[in-house]
Structures are given as C-alpha cells and as structure tokens.
Design an enzyme around this catalytic site. Structure first.
Site, PDB file in Angstrom:
ATOM      1  N   GLY A 177       0.802  -1.252   0.169  1.00 51.83           N
ATOM      2  CA  GLY A 177       0.038   0.119  -0.012  1.00 51.83           C
ATOM      3  C   GLY A 177       0.690   1.319   0.231  1.00 51.83           C
ATOM      4  N   SER A 178       2.026   1.213   0.442  1.00 51.15           N
ATOM      5  CA  SER A 178       2.864   2.472   0.763  1.00 51.15           C
ATOM      6  C   SER A 178       3.399   2.640  -0.752  1.00 51.15           C
ATOM      7  CB  SER A 178       4.075   2.197   1.543  1.00 51.15           C
ATOM      8  OG  SER A 178       3.724   1.647   2.785  1.00 51.15           O
ATOM      9  N   ASP A 183      -7.423   1.752   4.791  1.00 43.79           N
ATOM     10  CA  ASP A 183      -8.090   1.150   5.804  1.00 43.79           C
ATOM     11  C   ASP A 183      -9.726   1.379   5.526  1.00 43.79           C
ATOM     12  OD1 ASP A 183      -5.723   1.236   7.023  1.00 43.79           O
ATOM     13  OD2 ASP A 183      -6.107   2.775   8.317  1.00 43.79           O
ATOM     14  N   SER A 228      -4.259  -1.150   0.495  1.00 39.59           N
ATOM     15  CA  SER A 228      -3.160  -1.914   1.047  1.00 39.59           C
ATOM     16  C   SER A 228      -3.610  -3.411   1.390  1.00 39.59           C
ATOM     17  CB  SER A 228      -2.823  -1.562   2.303  1.00 39.59           C
ATOM     18  OG  SER A 228      -1.958  -2.348   2.934  1.00 39.59           O
ATOM     19  N   HIS A 273      -4.941  -5.672   6.756  1.00 38.90           N
ATOM     20  CA  HIS A 273      -6.310  -4.998   6.335  1.00 38.90           C
ATOM     21  C   HIS A 273      -7.376  -5.826   5.835  1.00 38.90           C
ATOM     22  CE1 HIS A 273      -4.318  -0.967   6.026  1.00 38.90           C
ATOM     23  NE2 HIS A 273      -3.113  -1.561   5.940  1.00 38.90           N
ATOM     24  N   ASN A 310      10.466  -0.680  -9.696  1.00 39.70           N
ATOM     25  CA  ASN A 310       9.837  -1.890  -9.977  1.00 39.70           C
ATOM     26  C   ASN A 310       9.144  -2.285  -8.830  1.00 39.70           C
ATOM     27  OD1 ASN A 310       9.153  -4.711 -10.475  1.00 39.70           O
ATOM     28  ND2 ASN A 310      11.323  -5.559 -10.272  1.00 39.70           N
TER      29      ASN A 310
END
Length: 439
Positions: free
Chosen positions: A88-89, A196, A217, A222, A290
């Site tokens: 998710g980051s 979230d 995420s 999650h 990547n």
C-alpha cells in the site's frame, strides 16, 4: 496439461484441503490467556489451496492471476483500472508520482507544489509528498470521527496548493464526496487513500471511487490480504497508463511480461534522442521503479476477495457490539461514524477525556495485561515525529485535536478473527477498568 498432470494436481489440492483441516483445530477462547489481536489476516483452506495452486503453476512473477485480480477488484469498486503493487505504501508513492508525469503536460504537479493532508495518521500517506519534492500542508481532524472536514481542507488552500491526499481514518470515511467536489472546483488533484476503508460507503457509494486515483493495502492487517501488496485504482485511463509505467521500471512499453509487440510497432518508434526503431521494450518514459507483485500474492488476494462482504459484515458487527457495550462511559470519548457513511471499520478508537482520573497508559497497561491488544492511532501528530523534524511543511490552523490523539487516543480490534465472545470480554474488561476509577 495432460490428463495425468491434471489428476496429480487435483490430488495435491485435495491433500492441501485435508492438511488445512489437520492444522485448523478449534481454538477455545480463554479470557485473559488467549490473545485478542487488534488486527490480522483471516485465512482458510481455500486461501492455502490458492497459494499452492499458483505455486504448482510456477507463478513466480506477475501474470495471469495478477491480471485476473486487477480486473475483479476494479469491478468490485466500480472502476475501470486497477494496478497491483508490492505494498500500500508503494501504491501511494505511485499515485502521487503519476500526477507528476510529463505526460500530463501543464497540469502535472511540480516540486514545491503543496498537497493538503491530515496531520494524524499513518506516515505513508504523507511520505510520498516529501519523496516527490512536494510540500505537505497539514490540517487538523475532528475527535470522534478522527477525520478532517471539507471546511478545514478549503481553509488550507493557498496559492501553491495543487492536490489533496487524505486517508479514511480507521475505515471511517471522511467527507469524501465534498472533498472531491472541492478539488474539482479548484482544479486540484485528489488522491483517496482507501487503505483502511475497503468496503466502506459514503452517501451510498463505495470509498475508493471518489479520487482521481485511490490506493489500497493488502497487508495482513487490512480488509483482505495478499501477505504484502497494494493497489492503485482509477477511472482515468491516462493516469492509469502513468501508474503502470512507473510501477514497471518506467518503461514506455505496455506489453505484459512474456509478451512481445502488443502495439504492433515494436521496432518503429522514435522517442527521445534514441535512434529510430529502438526496441520499444527498452524505451523508458519515466524515472520509475519495480513495484510489481507476484502471482502467488495475487492468487491469495483473489481468494480473499470473495470473502470481502463477510469480512466487512464482521467488522461492523464487532464495532457495534463494542459501541453498545461501552455507551455511557463518561471518562471516554467513543467513536462515531461520519454522517452519511457506513464504515467497514478498521478499529475501535477510544480517547481518554482530559478530566479522566487515569491516563491512556494506565488503560493500555490494564488491557494489555489481560491479553487485549491495543494500538495507538498510528503516528499521532506527524509534525511531532522525529522523521519530520526539519522537513519543509505548512500547517493550516491549529493541530489541537491531533495533539489530543497523540496524548490520549488508542484503539482496539474489530477484525473478523475476533468473535462475539472476545468482544464481550473486551467490553467487560473496559468496564472493569473504569469501575476501579469510579468515584
């Protein structure tokens, strides 16, 4: 696949289901002994089989499972395009980086432009702003919903403000329709961090579909999981193309791995200062990364996706049970859904009131000793975190409530692995703690 191979594969998968049954013993909940985690993955025999099936097909990179999940997940959220990432980051980084693409010409974000965000939350909503050379503009939130308001966002707009990037707090939607409308009126980009909030709705519409781009995420904490993983979604095909390029090394080519000459002119391009006919598979239009996932992860996510509705129902059930059981607790500020929303809750937030005769740490210690897992509301006021000291940012108004969150807020779990019996134990434990301080 030969008949013999298909038969062998079927036997292996049958054994996987049998193996899962031997591993999955009924766990008897023992209050005060069995840990109640605040979050976690809920996995079953179908998830295990999905991973093994992908492994049998040697799906060691992104491929058919990834494409199948991207299509299914985009349909689930009512959007045209979804691109899987390794977290998710990374999804947040890709979303904001895509808005800086030269392909957007004069409308693109540029270093120094401002992005409005919330001061109380998880760092990876804010980090891409700094990583892209942009300037965060921090706004405060409301206690109870733990979200900001459209008015706070509007008040924060300055001459250099070009975008808004906000997350739904603990699955509770912020005023996302109004923020989207504000962004459109002011000709600003809007990134909706839905990491979230998958399964939540605002004014009857699923979250994740309001922004120019949205992110998700699939970390085990999650709503559904692929182990590690994330996703960027959009209805905008131009933005989708930039996300894909940035995720896939920055290359200009859109052939899937193992494919060649999808565009039918692989050796007919003239781009940049390269010679005519330079292989399109090795032409790069972005300084990219990547950040792809693997088919093993996608296979697990695809299995989990079929359980999203039931998972969301369990989260809502657990939240309602906690809310009803703790109603009237005078020393605590209890959470509230944003008006016109139906959250698929990530957690149940509790704020110790200023006049309470105990501290947050007193309460957290009590619950942890009783094997009830707690978490703070992520980083609290991010401007007070060591990572952001000395960084360039702007604050709009005061961050009073973000400071309250930093000092007095925490949350306990509602994820689907928590049973009604566990939730009842959490309620009784909080009540017991409060009774010790009553009077």
């Amino acid at each position: 696949m030969s008949d013999e191979s298909a038969e062998t594969r079927a036997r292996i998968l049958e054994l996987v289901h049998d193996y899962d049954k031997t591993k999955r013993q009924d766990v008897v909940f023992r209050p005060g002994i069995t840990p109640i985690w605040p979050s976690g993955a809920v996995l079953d025999e179908n998830d295990r089989a999905a991973l093994v099936e992908a492994a049998l097909e040697m799906r060691i990179a992104a491929g058919a499972y990834s494409r199948k999940f991207e299509s299914a997940f985009a349909r689930t959220l009512g959007l045209r395009k979804a691109h899987l990432t390794n977290s998710g980051s990374s999804a947040n980084l890709l979303a904001l980086s895509a808005l800086m693409s030269p392909a957007l010409e004069d409308s693109r974000l540029r270093p120094g432009d401002e992005v409005i965000t919330v001061a109380a939350g998880f760092p990876t909503t804010v980090n891409p702003i700094l990583q892209c050379g942009l300037t965060p503009v921090f706004v405060d939130v409301e206690l109870g919903t733990y979200n900001t308001t459209v008015q706070r966002v509007a008040d924060a707009i300055g001459p250099r403000t070009r975008a808004i990037m906000i997350a739904h707090a603990l699955g509770n939607p912020f005023e996302v329709a109004e923020v989207a409308e504000l962004a459109a009126e002011r000709d600003m980009f809007f990134v909706e961090d839905n990491c979230d909030g998958v399964g939540s709705t605002y004014r009857g519409t699923q979250t994740g579909g309001f922004g120019d781009l949205s992110t998700v995420s699939f970390y085990p904490a999650h709503h559904i999981t692929s182990g590690e993983g994330g996703c960027v979604l959009t209805d905008n095909l131009v933005l989708a193309r930039q996300v894909e390029s940035l995720r896939d090394w920055g290359r200009d080519c859109w052939c899937e791995p193992g494919e060649t000459d999808t565009c039918r002119k692989r050796f007919s391009y003239k781009l940049g200062d390269l010679p005519y006919g330079y292989d399109h598979k090795y032409i790069f239009s972005h300084v990219g990364y990547n950040l792809k996932t693997t088919d093993l992860q996608a296979a697990l996510a695809l299995s989990q996706l079929g359980k999203l509705h039931d998972f969301s129902a369990a989260r809502r059930r657990n939240w309602r049970q906690l809310r009803a059981g703790l109603d009237g607790a005078k020393a605590l500020l209890l959470p509230e859904p944003t008006p016109d929303s139906d959250p698929s809750w990530f957690g149940f937030a509790l704020t110790v009131r200023e006049e309470a005769p105990f501290t947050r740490q007193d309460m957290v210690n009590f619950l942890e000793e009783r094997q009830i897992g707690t978490r703070l509301l992520f980083a609290g006021n991010l401007t007070r975190q060591p990572a952001y000291l000395g960084r360039e940012f702007r604050v709009s108004g005061e961050l009073t409530n973000c400071d309250v969150i930093t000092e007095r807020t925490f949350w306990i779990g509602v994820y689907p692995g928590i049973t009604e019996e566990m939730t009842a134990y959490m309620v009784s434990s909080v009540q017991e703690f409060l009774a010790r301080w009553d009077g």
